[in-house]
Design a protein around this motif. Structure first.
Motif, mmCIF file in Angstrom:
data_model
loop_
_atom_site.group_PDB
_atom_site.id
_atom_site.type_symbol
_atom_site.label_atom_id
_atom_site.label_comp_id
_atom_site.label_asym_id
_atom_site.label_seq_id
_atom_site.Cartn_x
_atom_site.Cartn_y
_atom_site.Cartn_z
ATOM 1 N N PRO A 171 1.172 -10.550 9.414
ATOM 2 C CA PRO A 171 0.260 -9.450 9.744
ATOM 3 C C PRO A 171 -0.332 -8.821 8.490
ATOM 4 O O PRO A 171 0.132 -9.059 7.372
ATOM 5 C CB PRO A 171 1.149 -8.459 10.505
ATOM 6 C CG PRO A 171 2.538 -8.784 10.089
ATOM 7 C CD PRO A 171 2.564 -10.253 9.784
ATOM 8 N N LYS A 172 -1.327 -8.002 8.683
ATOM 9 C CA LYS A 172 -2.100 -7.438 7.576
ATOM 10 C C LYS A 172 -1.228 -6.710 6.563
ATOM 11 O O LYS A 172 -1.378 -6.899 5.345
ATOM 12 C CB LYS A 172 -3.166 -6.489 8.136
ATOM 13 C CG LYS A 172 -3.998 -5.769 7.089
ATOM 14 C CD LYS A 172 -5.015 -4.857 7.748
ATOM 15 C CE LYS A 172 -5.782 -4.033 6.716
ATOM 16 N NZ LYS A 172 -6.776 -3.138 7.370
ATOM 17 N N ALA A 173 -0.306 -5.866 7.022
ATOM 18 C CA ALA A 173 0.497 -5.060 6.094
ATOM 19 C C ALA A 173 1.324 -5.936 5.168
ATOM 20 O O ALA A 173 1.437 -5.654 3.959
ATOM 21 C CB ALA A 173 1.402 -4.114 6.881
ATOM 22 N N ILE A 174 1.897 -7.011 5.685
ATOM 23 C CA ILE A 174 2.725 -7.889 4.854
ATOM 24 C C ILE A 174 1.853 -8.687 3.890
ATOM 25 O O ILE A 174 2.216 -8.879 2.724
ATOM 26 C CB ILE A 174 3.561 -8.824 5.748
ATOM 27 C CG1 ILE A 174 4.560 -8.007 6.579
ATOM 28 C CG2 ILE A 174 4.298 -9.860 4.912
ATOM 29 C CD1 ILE A 174 5.431 -8.836 7.486
ATOM 30 N N ARG A 175 0.705 -9.153 4.362
ATOM 31 C CA ARG A 175 -0.207 -9.875 3.462
ATOM 32 C C ARG A 175 -0.611 -8.980 2.295
ATOM 33 O O ARG A 175 -0.611 -9.402 1.133
ATOM 34 C CB ARG A 175 -1.450 -10.350 4.213
ATOM 35 C CG ARG A 175 -1.199 -11.346 5.324
ATOM 36 C CD ARG A 175 -2.479 -12.059 5.731
ATOM 37 N NE ARG A 175 -3.579 -11.166 6.040
ATOM 38 C CZ ARG A 175 -3.826 -10.650 7.237
ATOM 39 N NH1 ARG A 175 -3.019 -10.922 8.259
ATOM 40 N NH2 ARG A 175 -4.872 -9.859 7.441
ATOM 41 N N HIS A 176 -0.981 -7.746 2.603
ATOM 42 C CA HIS A 176 -1.428 -6.831 1.551
ATOM 43 C C HIS A 176 -0.300 -6.541 0.562
ATOM 44 O O HIS A 176 -0.541 -6.461 -0.656
ATOM 45 C CB HIS A 176 -1.940 -5.535 2.180
ATOM 46 C CG HIS A 176 -3.345 -5.637 2.659
ATOM 47 N ND1 HIS A 176 -4.235 -4.583 2.655
ATOM 48 C CD2 HIS A 176 -4.047 -6.695 3.147
ATOM 49 C CE1 HIS A 176 -5.405 -4.974 3.130
ATOM 50 N NE2 HIS A 176 -5.313 -6.250 3.440
ATOM 51 N N ALA A 177 0.914 -6.373 1.067
ATOM 52 C CA ALA A 177 2.038 -6.092 0.179
ATOM 53 C C ALA A 177 2.286 -7.268 -0.770
ATOM 54 O O ALA A 177 2.509 -7.073 -1.980
ATOM 55 C CB ALA A 177 3.288 -5.792 0.998
ATOM 56 N N ARG A 209 -1.872 -7.896 -7.763
ATOM 57 C CA ARG A 209 -2.354 -6.550 -8.025
ATOM 58 C C ARG A 209 -3.785 -6.317 -7.532
ATOM 59 O O ARG A 209 -4.626 -5.771 -8.243
ATOM 60 C CB ARG A 209 -2.266 -6.227 -9.533
ATOM 61 C CG ARG A 209 -0.855 -6.108 -10.086
ATOM 62 C CD ARG A 209 -0.103 -4.939 -9.448
ATOM 63 N NE ARG A 209 1.070 -4.530 -10.210
ATOM 64 C CZ ARG A 209 2.304 -4.987 -10.025
ATOM 65 N NH1 ARG A 209 2.520 -5.898 -9.089
ATOM 66 N NH2 ARG A 209 3.320 -4.557 -10.751
ATOM 67 N N PHE A 210 -4.067 -6.729 -6.312
ATOM 68 C CA PHE A 210 -5.343 -6.358 -5.701
ATOM 69 C C PHE A 210 -5.135 -6.139 -4.207
ATOM 70 O O PHE A 210 -4.171 -6.628 -3.615
ATOM 71 C CB PHE A 210 -6.428 -7.408 -5.951
ATOM 72 C CG PHE A 210 -6.301 -8.665 -5.135
ATOM 73 C CD1 PHE A 210 -6.851 -8.753 -3.864
ATOM 74 C CD2 PHE A 210 -5.643 -9.776 -5.649
ATOM 75 C CE1 PHE A 210 -6.737 -9.918 -3.113
ATOM 76 C CE2 PHE A 210 -5.528 -10.940 -4.911
ATOM 77 C CZ PHE A 210 -6.074 -11.008 -3.638
ATOM 78 N N SER A 211 -6.045 -5.383 -3.608
ATOM 79 C CA SER A 211 -6.027 -5.119 -2.170
ATOM 80 C C SER A 211 -7.151 -5.903 -1.514
ATOM 81 O O SER A 211 -8.313 -5.798 -1.942
ATOM 82 C CB SER A 211 -6.196 -3.617 -1.888
ATOM 83 O OG SER A 211 -5.124 -2.877 -2.425
ATOM 84 N N CYS A 212 -6.803 -6.690 -0.506
ATOM 85 C CA CYS A 212 -7.796 -7.559 0.136
ATOM 86 C C CYS A 212 -8.720 -6.740 1.034
ATOM 87 O O CYS A 212 -8.270 -5.886 1.810
ATOM 88 C CB CYS A 212 -7.093 -8.641 0.954
ATOM 89 S SG CYS A 212 -8.226 -9.806 1.729
ATOM 90 N N ARG A 213 -10.011 -7.029 0.951
ATOM 91 C CA ARG A 213 -11.020 -6.376 1.791
ATOM 92 C C ARG A 213 -11.889 -7.425 2.476
ATOM 93 O O ARG A 213 -13.089 -7.251 2.629
ATOM 94 C CB ARG A 213 -11.881 -5.431 0.956
ATOM 95 C CG ARG A 213 -11.108 -4.266 0.345
ATOM 96 C CD ARG A 213 -12.026 -3.343 -0.438
ATOM 97 N NE ARG A 213 -11.324 -2.191 -0.967
ATOM 98 C CZ ARG A 213 -10.665 -2.161 -2.127
ATOM 99 N NH1 ARG A 213 -10.623 -3.278 -2.870
ATOM 100 N NH2 ARG A 213 -10.058 -1.082 -2.543
ATOM 101 N N CYS A 214 -11.252 -8.519 2.894
ATOM 102 C CA CYS A 214 -12.007 -9.597 3.550
ATOM 103 C C CYS A 214 -12.382 -9.183 4.972
ATOM 104 O O CYS A 214 -11.984 -8.121 5.469
ATOM 105 C CB CYS A 214 -11.181 -10.880 3.563
ATOM 106 S SG CYS A 214 -9.726 -10.821 4.638
ATOM 107 N N ASN A 217 -10.766 -6.080 7.168
ATOM 108 C CA ASN A 217 -11.623 -4.925 7.425
ATOM 109 C C ASN A 217 -12.079 -4.825 8.873
ATOM 110 O O ASN A 217 -12.816 -3.891 9.223
ATOM 111 C CB ASN A 217 -12.855 -4.967 6.520
ATOM 112 C CG ASN A 217 -12.536 -4.559 5.091
ATOM 113 O OD1 ASN A 217 -11.480 -3.981 4.823
ATOM 114 N ND2 ASN A 217 -13.436 -4.852 4.174
ATOM 115 N N ALA A 218 -11.676 -5.771 9.717
ATOM 116 C CA ALA A 218 -12.147 -5.794 11.103
ATOM 117 C C ALA A 218 -11.685 -4.544 11.860
ATOM 118 O O ALA A 218 -10.528 -4.154 11.798
ATOM 119 C CB ALA A 218 -11.655 -7.046 11.809
#
Length: 664
Positions: A295-301, A308-313, A317-318
């Motif tokens: 899920p998104k939270a685990i991918r971002h972590a 050291r970046f936050s994904c905004r794909c 962003n949906a």
């Protein structure tokens, strides 16, 4: 920086030629089993020494021309690679006790030392080196394990280089830290022929400028290449071009990268980028840096910790969130309670980790299946003063459920192998081994069907889907061919009949014909993915229910899934219905002894027929070929996986445990 498509590109097209690495290094665990230059597997020696012994020998004689812990597949690989272990100070790194492979991972340090040697840097570099981002300012801004690794690793590299040059360490390791940060930011894990990660490699801007997306349109594969393999030079053959706002920086990066490679011995695993979707001219090309079935939270972590970046794909962003992200974290509870979710996640992760490290498959099966049925055990719920604790349960498509299916398929297969192992302390019960093998195949098939359902909503999941269908097909073929059936089946089916591609060819779909004609790649490029997928599902719709009923006959938990190939009901079902079914069936825990007793009774009553084995073979055959079709889109029709599938279909090879117990 980014890379964009040079022209309109079809699905299943190579976007780059085989690109050589700037630097590569084997993981410590593979130093004795693979060539240090080209990563090719090596035959095991008659009496393999331990790495600790070899390192001790090397410590006593550090000036030897070929360190004893290095292994090569040919004199050419040795001549190309072994001198670098001294010129880069890698050999001296191994002389430091805390850098021994027996106590620490050193592949990232060794790759960074090679980059320092190739790039001939002597002062603290800017934020980019040859266009590659070091990211040091982000890594050192937070005090965590990564920062500690950078500090300790940079110091070890600096001391090793001082030992090489015969000078005292000044205490300044900023240059080494910067190059280690570059490796952590840009290196990729090298997986050749579908195996585990052998090591890491850093590539120049042609690959390293390809950004991440959680809904990528490309993937990549590796090739083992010896030093004599011709080099790719320049931009000829590239179907992608640099993009970005700073044209001067791009030009400088391309020029400096070419200058750094010129005159060097380039070897190691080559990388090829390939499209998994149709890409329009000028569209950005992206690959995935992390597991897309999270899920998104685990991918971002994970992305923040590693890069050291936050994904905004587009997927991240949906709004509202995509269906895939919603279902990957769907649970049964009155409300989303963060603490309960954390405890359940930790419990599942610990159970899987214990299985992988300790190797107790029976305990693992009991723990994970209890979680699927009951949620977190009461004794695992930590009391909170003034608050009642609500247990939660997982949806069938929750990311923890998918991880559980994967582990259970492996654990049941291991349990079956242990029963049949002549050196095991367990009594070899062939009937129970067959039952356990069936359950393993059931979980493999369930995982493939569940992932395929998600793939229908997001085609970026094609690589995972291909892998799971191939695993399910291999499990079913191995089960159908297993000699275990001969323990109680009165009318035996000759094994030879289950080795022929033509004897059970399906005439409802064209998978077998395309496979024999080696036309998977052209079929994908001609827009045949949707049609082939429909043909596959329609073809197995009549076979799967028959096979499924046999696989799950002794397993209450799997009976809640009516047909894993019919993914429509899997995604639409209400989670509460699962637990209502289990409650009415009396399945509140998974007792392996009661399962075995029921398995024996049912098997004795049913006396599985040869037709049952044929159906398993047909279903496994379809799953394997369809997985191969999807993998040809990701990795090409001539990849290792295509050859491997051909061997499996012809019965020549199998990685599953049952194959070692089959008889002629």
């Amino acid at each position: 920086m980014e890379m964009r498509a040079r022209e309109d590109t079809e699905m299943g097209t190579d976007l780059t030629p085989p690109l050589p690495p700037l630097a590569s290094s084997l993981h410590d665990s593979h130093l004795l089993s693979h060539c240090s230059a080209c990563f090719s597997p090596l035959p095991p020696p008659p009496s393999p020494p331990t790495l600790l012994t070899l390192l001790s020998n090397n410590t006593n004689n550090p000036s030897t021309s070929n360190p004893s812990f290095l292994r090569y597949c040919s004199p050419l690989c040795s001549a190309s690679d072994s001198p670098l272990h001294f010129s880069t100070a890698e050999n001296h790194l191994f002389l430091l006790p805390h850098s021994h492979p027996t106590t620490a991972h050193s592949s990232d340090l060794r790759a960074a030392l090679r980059l320092l040697h190739i790039l001939r840097l002597h002062t603290h570099p800017p934020n980019r080196v040859c266009g590659l981002l070091t990211n040091r300012h982000h890594f050192v801004s937070q005090c965590d394990e990564t920062l500690a690794r950078i500090r300790d690793g940079g110091k070890a590299m600096a001391i090793a280089r001082c030992m090489r040059d015969g000078r005292e360490f000044s205490g300044d390791s900023r240059l080494e830290e910067a190059l280690l940060c570059l490796v952590l930011t840009n290196a990729v894990e090298v997986q050749v022929n579908g195996g585990s990660a052998l090591g890491i490699a850093v590539y120049d801007w042609c690959f390293s400028w390809i950004n991440h997306s959680c809904s990528p349109n490309a993937c990549y594969r590796f090739l083992n290449c010896s030093p004599e393999t011709p080099l790719f030079s320049g931009e000829s053959g590239l179907q992608i071009v640099p993009g970005g706002d700073d044209e001067i920086e791009m030009e400088n990066a391309v020029r400096s990268s070419s200058e750094s490679i010129e005159g060097c011995n380039i070897y190691g695993p080559r990388i090829i980028v390939r499209s998994i979707k149709a890409i329009k001219k000028g569209e950005e090309v992206c690959v995935a840096y992390t597991d897309l079935l999270q899920p998104k939270a685990i991918r971002h972590a994970e992305l923040w910790v590693k890069y050291r970046f936050s994904c905004r794909c587009s997927r991240c962003n949906a709004l509202p969130p995509t269906y895939v992200d919603l279902v990957l974290q769907e649970i049964l509870a009155e409300s989303n309670i963060d603490e309960e979710i954390r405890e359940l996640t930790d419990y599942v992760d610990d159970a899987i980790a214990d299985y992988l490290s300790v190797g107790n498959p029976e305990a693992c099966c009991e723990m994970l299946e209890n979680v699927l049925v009951q949620g977190l055990p009461d004794e695992q719920l930590e009391p909170i003063v003034g608050k009642s604790r609500a247990n939660i349960r997982l949806h069938a498509l929750h990311h923890l459920s998918l991880a559980t299916y994967t582990t259970l398929a492996s654990a049941y297969r291991v349990r079956a192998s242990q029963l049949l192992d002549p050196h095991s302390e367990m009594d070899g019960d062939e009937l129970e081994a067959l039952s356990l093998s069936k359950t393993s195949a059931a979980y493999s098939l369930l995982l493939a069907g569940a992932t395929h359902h998600l793939f229908l909503s997001d085609s970026s999941l094609i690589a995972s889907t291909a892998n799971f269908w191939m695993n399910a097909g291999e499990s079913l073929l191995s089960l159908a061919r297993s000699s275990l059936w001969n323990s109680f089946v009165q009318w035996r089916l000759p094994l030879l009949n289950l080795l022929s591609l033509h004897s059970h060819k399906c005439y409802k779909c064209s998978l077998a014909d395309k496979f024999e004609a080696n036309s998977f790649g052209s079929e994908a490029q001609n827009g045949g993915l949707e049609n082939t997928s429909k043909q596959f599902l329609n073809c197995i719709s009549s076979i799967t229910p028959k096979v499924w009923s046999s696989l799950i006959q002794a397993h209450h938990l799997c009976k809640i899934f009516k047909d894993p190939s019919d993914s429509n009901w899997l995604g639409k079902m209400e989670t509460s219905k699962i637990w209502d079914f289990l409650a009415h069936s009396g399945c509140t825990s998974m007792d392996s002894s009661s399962q075995h007793e029921e398995s024996i009774n049912e098997c004795e009553a049913q006396r599985d027929t040869n037709q049952e084995r044929i159906n398993m073979y047909k279903l496994g055959f379809h799953c394997l070929l369809y997985g191969g079709f999807l993998s040809s889109i990701c990795y090409g029709p001539s990849s290792f996986l295509t050859c491997y599938i051909r061997n499996l279909v012809c019965g020549e090879e199998s990685l599953t445990s049952n194959s070692s117990h089959q008889k002629d």
